[in-house]
Design a protein around this motif. Structure first.
Motif, PDB file in Angstrom:
ATOM      1  N   PRO A  97      -9.859 -26.179 -43.659  1.00 51.90           N
ATOM      2  CA  PRO A  97      -9.298 -25.269 -42.649  1.00 51.90           C
ATOM      3  C   PRO A  97     -10.412 -24.474 -41.974  1.00 51.90           C
ATOM      4  O   PRO A  97     -11.338 -23.990 -42.637  1.00 51.90           O
ATOM      5  N   ASP A  98     -10.337 -24.362 -40.666  1.00 48.50           N
ATOM      6  CA  ASP A  98     -11.422 -23.785 -39.860  1.00 48.50           C
ATOM      7  C   ASP A  98     -10.960 -22.460 -39.264  1.00 48.50           C
ATOM      8  O   ASP A  98      -9.972 -22.414 -38.528  1.00 48.50           O
ATOM      9  N   PRO A  99     -11.682 -21.355 -39.542  1.00 48.67           N
ATOM     10  CA  PRO A  99     -11.273 -20.055 -38.980  1.00 48.67           C
ATOM     11  C   PRO A  99     -11.699 -19.851 -37.537  1.00 48.67           C
ATOM     12  O   PRO A  99     -11.336 -18.842 -36.920  1.00 48.67           O
ATOM     13  N   ASN A 100     -12.497 -20.777 -36.992  1.00 49.19           N
ATOM     14  CA  ASN A 100     -12.994 -20.600 -35.633  1.00 49.19           C
ATOM     15  C   ASN A 100     -11.901 -20.848 -34.596  1.00 49.19           C
ATOM     16  O   ASN A 100     -10.975 -21.622 -34.812  1.00 49.19           O
ATOM     17  N   ARG A 101     -12.058 -20.181 -33.472  1.00 52.44           N
ATOM     18  CA  ARG A 101     -11.172 -20.408 -32.330  1.00 52.44           C
ATOM     19  C   ARG A 101     -11.598 -21.700 -31.648  1.00 52.44           C
ATOM     20  O   ARG A 101     -12.777 -21.899 -31.376  1.00 52.44           O
ATOM     21  N   LEU A 102     -10.633 -22.551 -31.372  1.00 56.12           N
ATOM     22  CA  LEU A 102     -10.939 -23.890 -30.875  1.00 56.12           C
ATOM     23  C   LEU A 102     -10.097 -24.194 -29.644  1.00 56.12           C
ATOM     24  O   LEU A 102      -8.956 -23.739 -29.535  1.00 56.12           O
ATOM     25  N   ARG A 103     -10.668 -24.995 -28.724  1.00 57.41           N
ATOM     26  CA  ARG A 103      -9.918 -25.372 -27.529  1.00 57.41           C
ATOM     27  C   ARG A 103     -10.317 -26.784 -27.105  1.00 57.41           C
ATOM     28  O   ARG A 103     -11.481 -27.156 -27.194  1.00 57.41           O
ATOM     29  N   TRP A 104      -9.322 -27.541 -26.680  1.00 61.77           N
ATOM     30  CA  TRP A 104      -9.523 -28.926 -26.279  1.00 61.77           C
ATOM     31  C   TRP A 104      -9.141 -29.127 -24.816  1.00 61.77           C
ATOM     32  O   TRP A 104      -8.195 -28.493 -24.303  1.00 61.77           O
ATOM     33  N   ASN A 105      -9.819 -30.033 -24.146  1.00 64.34           N
ATOM     34  CA  ASN A 105      -9.383 -30.554 -22.857  1.00 64.34           C
ATOM     35  C   ASN A 105      -8.261 -31.566 -23.090  1.00 64.34           C
ATOM     36  O   ASN A 105      -7.982 -31.953 -24.231  1.00 64.34           O
ATOM     37  N   PRO A 106      -7.607 -32.046 -22.040  1.00 63.82           N
ATOM     38  CA  PRO A 106      -6.553 -33.055 -22.220  1.00 63.82           C
ATOM     39  C   PRO A 106      -7.090 -34.326 -22.868  1.00 63.82           C
ATOM     40  O   PRO A 106      -8.290 -34.629 -22.820  1.00 63.82           O
ATOM     41  N   LEU A 107      -6.192 -35.083 -23.475  1.00 60.08           N
ATOM     42  CA  LEU A 107      -6.562 -36.369 -24.051  1.00 60.08           C
ATOM     43  C   LEU A 107      -7.159 -37.279 -22.976  1.00 60.08           C
ATOM     44  O   LEU A 107      -6.727 -37.254 -21.822  1.00 60.08           O
ATOM     45  N   GLY A 346      -0.319 -24.662 -25.800  1.00 56.41           N
ATOM     46  CA  GLY A 346      -0.502 -25.675 -24.782  1.00 56.41           C
ATOM     47  C   GLY A 346      -0.044 -25.168 -23.429  1.00 56.41           C
ATOM     48  O   GLY A 346       0.665 -24.158 -23.335  1.00 56.41           O
ATOM     49  N   LEU A 347      -0.428 -25.872 -22.386  1.00 59.59           N
ATOM     50  CA  LEU A 347      -0.110 -25.469 -21.018  1.00 59.59           C
ATOM     51  C   LEU A 347       0.577 -26.624 -20.306  1.00 59.59           C
ATOM     52  O   LEU A 347       0.029 -27.728 -20.226  1.00 59.59           O
ATOM     53  N   ILE A 348       1.770 -26.361 -19.794  1.00 58.83           N
ATOM     54  CA  ILE A 348       2.555 -27.391 -19.119  1.00 58.83           C
ATOM     55  C   ILE A 348       2.212 -27.452 -17.641  1.00 58.83           C
ATOM     56  O   ILE A 348       2.091 -28.538 -17.060  1.00 58.83           O
ATOM     57  N   ALA A 354      -3.754 -14.998 -19.562  1.00 65.58           N
ATOM     58  CA  ALA A 354      -4.797 -14.382 -20.385  1.00 65.58           C
ATOM     59  C   ALA A 354      -6.126 -15.112 -20.299  1.00 65.58           C
ATOM     60  O   ALA A 354      -7.091 -14.688 -20.923  1.00 65.58           O
ATOM     61  N   LYS A 355      -6.180 -16.218 -19.549  1.00 64.64           N
ATOM     62  CA  LYS A 355      -7.416 -16.985 -19.458  1.00 64.64           C
ATOM     63  C   LYS A 355      -7.719 -17.292 -17.993  1.00 64.64           C
ATOM     64  O   LYS A 355      -6.853 -17.776 -17.257  1.00 64.64           O
ATOM     65  N   ALA A 356      -8.973 -17.025 -17.580  1.00 67.80           N
ATOM     66  CA  ALA A 356      -9.361 -17.238 -16.188  1.00 67.80           C
ATOM     67  C   ALA A 356      -9.648 -18.707 -15.910  1.00 67.80           C
ATOM     68  O   ALA A 356      -9.380 -19.208 -14.827  1.00 67.80           O
ATOM     69  N   GLU A 357     -10.226 -19.431 -16.882  1.00 69.09           N
ATOM     70  CA  GLU A 357     -10.564 -20.833 -16.663  1.00 69.09           C
ATOM     71  C   GLU A 357     -10.722 -21.524 -18.015  1.00 69.09           C
ATOM     72  O   GLU A 357     -10.815 -20.879 -19.066  1.00 69.09           O
ATOM     73  N   GLY A 358     -10.728 -22.850 -17.982  1.00 67.68           N
ATOM     74  CA  GLY A 358     -10.978 -23.622 -19.193  1.00 67.68           C
ATOM     75  C   GLY A 358      -9.742 -24.041 -19.950  1.00 67.68           C
ATOM     76  O   GLY A 358      -9.778 -25.004 -20.714  1.00 67.68           O
ATOM     77  N   PHE A 359      -8.644 -23.305 -19.773  1.00 70.91           N
ATOM     78  CA  PHE A 359      -7.379 -23.644 -20.417  1.00 70.91           C
ATOM     79  C   PHE A 359      -6.519 -24.335 -19.368  1.00 70.91           C
ATOM     80  O   PHE A 359      -6.005 -23.691 -18.456  1.00 70.91           O
ATOM     81  N   VAL A 360      -6.385 -25.656 -19.480  1.00 75.65           N
ATOM     82  CA  VAL A 360      -5.806 -26.447 -18.397  1.00 75.65           C
ATOM     83  C   VAL A 360      -4.576 -27.201 -18.890  1.00 75.65           C
ATOM     84  O   VAL A 360      -4.422 -27.452 -20.091  1.00 75.65           O
ATOM     85  N   PRO A 361      -3.672 -27.583 -17.966  1.00 77.54           N
ATOM     86  CA  PRO A 361      -2.504 -28.364 -18.368  1.00 77.54           C
ATOM     87  C   PRO A 361      -2.913 -29.632 -19.113  1.00 77.54           C
ATOM     88  O   PRO A 361      -3.821 -30.352 -18.706  1.00 77.54           O
ATOM     89  N   GLY A 362      -2.238 -29.884 -20.219  1.00 82.12           N
ATOM     90  CA  GLY A 362      -2.567 -31.016 -21.063  1.00 82.12           C
ATOM     91  C   GLY A 362      -3.565 -30.695 -22.152  1.00 82.12           C
ATOM     92  O   GLY A 362      -3.720 -31.456 -23.106  1.00 82.12           O
ATOM     93  N   ALA A 398       3.393 -21.869 -20.155  1.00 78.07           N
ATOM     94  CA  ALA A 398       2.659 -22.147 -21.385  1.00 78.07           C
ATOM     95  C   ALA A 398       3.615 -22.028 -22.569  1.00 78.07           C
ATOM     96  O   ALA A 398       4.712 -21.475 -22.458  1.00 78.07           O
ATOM     97  N   PHE A 399       3.179 -22.544 -23.713  1.00 75.69           N
ATOM     98  CA  PHE A 399       4.025 -22.498 -24.909  1.00 75.69           C
ATOM     99  C   PHE A 399       3.134 -22.373 -26.137  1.00 75.69           C
ATOM    100  O   PHE A 399       1.909 -22.572 -26.079  1.00 75.69           O
ATOM    101  N   MET A 400       3.762 -22.055 -27.270  1.00 80.14           N
ATOM    102  CA  MET A 400       3.069 -22.052 -28.558  1.00 80.14           C
ATOM    103  C   MET A 400       3.921 -22.749 -29.612  1.00 80.14           C
ATOM    104  O   MET A 400       5.147 -22.620 -29.622  1.00 80.14           O
ATOM    105  N   PHE A 401       3.244 -23.493 -30.501  1.00 80.17           N
ATOM    106  CA  PHE A 401       3.783 -23.847 -31.794  1.00 80.17           C
ATOM    107  C   PHE A 401       3.161 -22.836 -32.761  1.00 80.17           C
ATOM    108  O   PHE A 401       1.956 -22.874 -33.012  1.00 80.17           O
TER     109      PHE A 401
END
Length: 438
Positions: A97-107, A346-348, A354-362, A398-401
């Protein structure tokens, strides 16, 4: 497949009273009167019960449906284990388990001929599917319709499309699902995914625990959040088709396949409450402050899967839908916080406030329990100086699990090329502003 295909026209029926008994028949007279399993079911059909809960669970949580079908589900050859692809299942042990904040681009783009099942890619999760606890986060990217049928014995599947419409052919009928909708396929229900566009992309929450239900409203009262009447189930439809048909079953983390000599989507009529459904997120009735400060994000809960601890969900599904912000002397984007729950977001469509850039749909971000997160520097600076007048937030969805346990990554998620390497940088430049009075 060959033979005669018969089905009703595509349609939906309201689940008026979420979780209550409902029914539909594709042919008049297919539903028996008064008895679930008469000596002879109508029209030469077989009666079969599909149980999504233990027989003896309380009435309020008992889930089952009666299916009246051309052949019983028992009429199939043995299953043999097949390749899992990118699908993984709890317990997750490939990484710590990783305590770091992580972010992915779309698949990335899939190879030609990738259907929904082949396009599923597991990010991570928690719990133990064999103990019916926890959840998994999957993403999907597909460019071909399925010509096989899938079912998941490990959990229910909450499908959140981000790009491209889907037509879900289920044992109960068809569900038409577009971006900004969500669809739920209950545990064990067989279905096939037809793409309505050239490609489709989105998110899936696999819930191993207690089924999703509407959250209690408490002091909100009788109205608000997701309304029971807005959840819709399919109208009965059936396939009278001779095989061969490949059927894939997910069981205790592994995929198993068998070739049937007929389509298992041959249910002519059904009634019960263990049923698939679709919900339009635009119908969510947001509740918020009309004075000052923030309600907690739990106010945006669409569905919750309760755990053995009251008020502590195995997983919540939360949506940040269009809404008005009117709070006085209030920092309006989501505040900085640390949380005992773990959040995959995730972002639909559009942008997240809360984010200016980098958090994109998918794409998506993971903030595990007690990891500090909140608005990036640019958003903080802008929001701190903004004129506080009524503001409509309607440029994103946007949504959260959100889950009670840490989300442990799969090895391929931890090493993915589309994992953003410098996500922490969004909080750089949050300068010291403290000025003591004396």
């Amino acid at each position: 497949m060959s033979g005669d295909t018969r089905k009703t026209a595509e349609g939906l029926t309201y689940l008026s009273g979420f979780g209550n008994e409902h029914g539909s028949e594709a042919v008049p007279g297919a539903l028996p009167e008064g008895r679930n399993s008469p000596q002879r079911a109508p029209l030469g059909l077989y009666a079969e019960q599909l149980s999504g809960s233990a027989f003896t669970e309380p009435r309020a949580t008992n889930r089952r449906s009666w299916l009246y079908r051309i052949r019983p589900s028992a009429a199939h050859p043995p299953f043999t284990e097949t390749h899992n692809g990118w699908i993984r299942t709890a317990p997750f042990t490939e990484a710590v388990p990783d305590p770091n904040r992580l972010r992915w681009n779309p698949l990335p783009e899939p190879g030609d001929g990738t259907d929904f099942l082949a396009g599923l890619w597991t990010l991570g999760g928690n719990g133990d599917a064999t103990q019916r606890t926890g959840m998994a986060v999957h993403l999907y990217h597909a460019n071909a319709s399925m010509d096989r049928v899938f079912s998941d014995a490990d959990g229910e599947l909450l499908i959140v499309p981000e790009r491209g419409g889907l037509l879900l052919h289920t044992e109960f009928g068809m569900l038409h699902v577009e971006p900004a909708h969500v669809a739920l396929i209950p545990r064990g229900v067989r279905f096939r995914v037809e793409l309505l566009d050239d490609s489709a992309r989105g998110y899936v929450c696999e819930n191993y625990g207690a089924p999703f239900r509407l959250p209690d409203l408490g002091t909100i009262g009788a109205n608000g959040l997701a309304n029971a009447r807005d959840f819709r189930a399919p109208v009965a439809a059936y396939e009278d088709v001779e095989g061969p048909v490949e059927v894939v079953n997910k069981f205790c983390g592994n995929l198993w396949r068998a070739t049937y000599d007929h389509s298992p989507l041959d249910v002519v009529a059904w009634h019960g409450n263990h049923v698939p459904y679709v919900y339009d997120l635009r119908r969510f009735n947001v509740i918020g402050t009309i004075s000052y400060d923030h309600p907690d994000p739990s106010i945006f809960t669409v569905l919750t899967a309760p755990s053995d601890t009251p008020g502590l969900a195995g997983v919540d599904f939360v949506v940040f839908a269009p809404r008005w912000l009117v709070g006085e002397d209030t920092f309006r984007p989501p505040y900085f916080h640390r949380n005992v729950m773990s959040e995959y977001m995730g972002l639909i469509e559009g942008a997240y406030d809360a984010k200016a850039e980098g958090f994109v749909p998918g794409g998506g971000s993971l903030h595990n329990m007690m990891s500090a997160h909140g608005p990036d520097r640019e958003t903080f600076d802008r929001a701190s100086a903004a004129e506080l007048k009524p503001q409509k937030v309607d440029d994103g969805l946007a949504f959260m699990f959100e889950t009670r346990w840490p989300v442990t990554l799969t090895a391929h998620a931890a090493q993915a090329e589309h994992l953003q390497p410098h996500y922490d940088d969004v909080w750089k430049g949050l300068e010291r502003h403290f000025r003591p009075l004396h």
